[in-house]
Design an enzyme around this catalytic site. Sequence first.
Site, mmCIF file in Angstrom:
data_model
loop_
_atom_site.group_PDB
_atom_site.id
_atom_site.type_symbol
_atom_site.label_atom_id
_atom_site.label_comp_id
_atom_site.label_asym_id
_atom_site.label_seq_id
_atom_site.Cartn_x
_atom_site.Cartn_y
_atom_site.Cartn_z
ATOM 1 N N GLU A 94 0.839 -1.214 0.000
ATOM 2 C CA GLU A 94 0.000 0.000 0.000
ATOM 3 C C GLU A 94 0.864 1.249 0.000
ATOM 4 O O GLU A 94 1.970 1.230 0.537
ATOM 5 C CB GLU A 94 -0.826 0.016 1.296
ATOM 6 C CG GLU A 94 -2.296 -0.299 1.133
ATOM 7 C CD GLU A 94 -3.133 0.876 0.647
ATOM 8 O OE1 GLU A 94 -2.655 1.653 -0.212
ATOM 9 O OE2 GLU A 94 -4.278 1.001 1.122
ATOM 10 N N ASP A 95 0.333 2.323 -0.511
ATOM 11 C CA ASP A 95 1.073 3.588 -0.468
ATOM 12 C C ASP A 95 1.108 4.188 0.933
ATOM 13 O O ASP A 95 2.157 4.539 1.453
ATOM 14 C CB ASP A 95 0.476 4.600 -1.473
ATOM 15 C CG ASP A 95 -1.037 4.800 -1.325
ATOM 16 O OD1 ASP A 95 -1.667 4.158 -0.457
ATOM 17 O OD2 ASP A 95 -1.595 5.606 -2.091
ATOM 18 N N ASP A 98 -3.658 5.755 6.631
ATOM 19 C CA ASP A 98 -4.095 7.025 7.183
ATOM 20 C C ASP A 98 -5.094 6.709 8.308
ATOM 21 O O ASP A 98 -4.680 6.415 9.432
ATOM 22 C CB ASP A 98 -4.717 7.814 6.023
ATOM 23 C CG ASP A 98 -5.111 9.234 6.372
ATOM 24 O OD1 ASP A 98 -4.521 9.810 7.270
ATOM 25 O OD2 ASP A 98 -6.025 9.769 5.717
ATOM 26 N N PHE A 147 -1.205 16.263 3.979
ATOM 27 C CA PHE A 147 -1.605 15.577 2.744
ATOM 28 C C PHE A 147 -0.431 15.589 1.775
ATOM 29 O O PHE A 147 0.059 16.639 1.389
ATOM 30 C CB PHE A 147 -2.838 16.231 2.103
ATOM 31 C CG PHE A 147 -3.435 15.365 1.038
ATOM 32 C CD1 PHE A 147 -4.318 14.334 1.366
ATOM 33 C CD2 PHE A 147 -3.080 15.539 -0.294
ATOM 34 C CE1 PHE A 147 -4.835 13.504 0.376
ATOM 35 C CE2 PHE A 147 -3.603 14.713 -1.283
ATOM 36 C CZ PHE A 147 -4.488 13.697 -0.942
ATOM 37 N N ARG A 160 1.297 11.756 -9.437
ATOM 38 C CA ARG A 160 1.725 10.383 -9.143
ATOM 39 C C ARG A 160 3.141 10.107 -9.643
ATOM 40 O O ARG A 160 3.844 9.247 -9.130
ATOM 41 C CB ARG A 160 0.781 9.374 -9.815
ATOM 42 C CG ARG A 160 -0.609 9.322 -9.222
ATOM 43 C CD ARG A 160 -1.320 8.068 -9.727
ATOM 44 N NE ARG A 160 -2.757 8.135 -9.529
ATOM 45 C CZ ARG A 160 -3.390 7.811 -8.399
ATOM 46 N NH1 ARG A 160 -2.702 7.406 -7.356
ATOM 47 N NH2 ARG A 160 -4.698 7.890 -8.316
HETATM 48 P P1 5GP Z 1 -7.319 5.317 4.911
HETATM 49 O O1 5GP Z 1 -8.424 4.381 4.604
HETATM 50 O O2 5GP Z 1 -6.183 4.693 5.689
HETATM 51 O O3 5GP Z 1 -7.821 6.559 5.563
HETATM 52 O O4 5GP Z 1 -6.780 5.861 3.557
HETATM 53 C C1 5GP Z 1 -5.958 5.150 2.746
HETATM 54 C C2 5GP Z 1 -5.938 5.750 1.371
HETATM 55 O O5 5GP Z 1 -6.230 7.150 1.383
HETATM 56 C C3 5GP Z 1 -4.562 5.623 0.789
HETATM 57 O O6 5GP Z 1 -4.404 4.402 0.124
HETATM 58 C C4 5GP Z 1 -4.513 6.826 -0.132
HETATM 59 O O7 5GP Z 1 -5.052 6.486 -1.383
HETATM 60 C C5 5GP Z 1 -5.395 7.855 0.520
HETATM 61 N N1 5GP Z 1 -4.603 8.813 1.308
HETATM 62 C C6 5GP Z 1 -4.506 8.916 2.647
HETATM 63 N N2 5GP Z 1 -3.679 9.910 3.010
HETATM 64 C C7 5GP Z 1 -3.230 10.441 1.855
HETATM 65 C C8 5GP Z 1 -2.304 11.504 1.557
HETATM 66 O O8 5GP Z 1 -1.699 12.175 2.415
HETATM 67 N N3 5GP Z 1 -2.087 11.749 0.230
HETATM 68 C C9 5GP Z 1 -2.703 11.044 -0.761
HETATM 69 N N4 5GP Z 1 -2.413 11.380 -2.010
HETATM 70 N N5 5GP Z 1 -3.565 10.047 -0.514
HETATM 71 C C10 5GP Z 1 -3.815 9.744 0.784
#
Ligand code: 5GP
Length: 170
Positions: A94-95, A98, A147, A160
Amino acid sequence: MNILLDAATIQSRVKELAQEIERDYPASEEIHLVCVLKGGFMFMSDLIRGMSTRVSMDFIAVSSYGAGTKSSGEVRFQKDLDTSLENRNVIVVEDIVDTGLTLKYLQEILRSRAPKTLRTACLLSKPSRRKVEVPVDYIGFTIEDRFVVGYGLDYAEKYRNLPHIAILQE
Ligand code: 5GP
């Protein structure tokens, strides 16, 4: 945009993670990497280049964000895997983690497909934002609640392709 992590720093950390992962699995066993699209694609491609040939891979796509920067908490499944996970050593790639909602959902689905082992590798983690507890075995960098874009991560599908990670000015 302010650079948070430059390309060289990312490259060397990803190489370390690749070596750590390989050390953690018996040499005779295959490691099956499941890349979470789209954000995970650059991390995945560098990670596998740091690993030996006992690697196989597949791709999955989910989305928890629209075009903005706030999580809706809603996860949509957009592309499923091509191959079975049964009895494989699976690592979700995963990237960023959050709130943890996306990953938690994904881990539950993938675990139900009977992998031999299931671990997770995330390039970035924002622990201060976590809403649910979710295990992440390999973390590239822990960052503040900002972010970020670049190295696979987008804002409305842009940025990206950046080789570094930058903080998006809002
Ligand atoms: P979560 O479900 O953990 O809140 O969010 C995960 C997804 O939200 C990540 O896979 C990503 O796509 C997006 N995301 C969360 N934080 C960021 C951020 O700081 N930048 C970007 N570009 N995407 C984020």
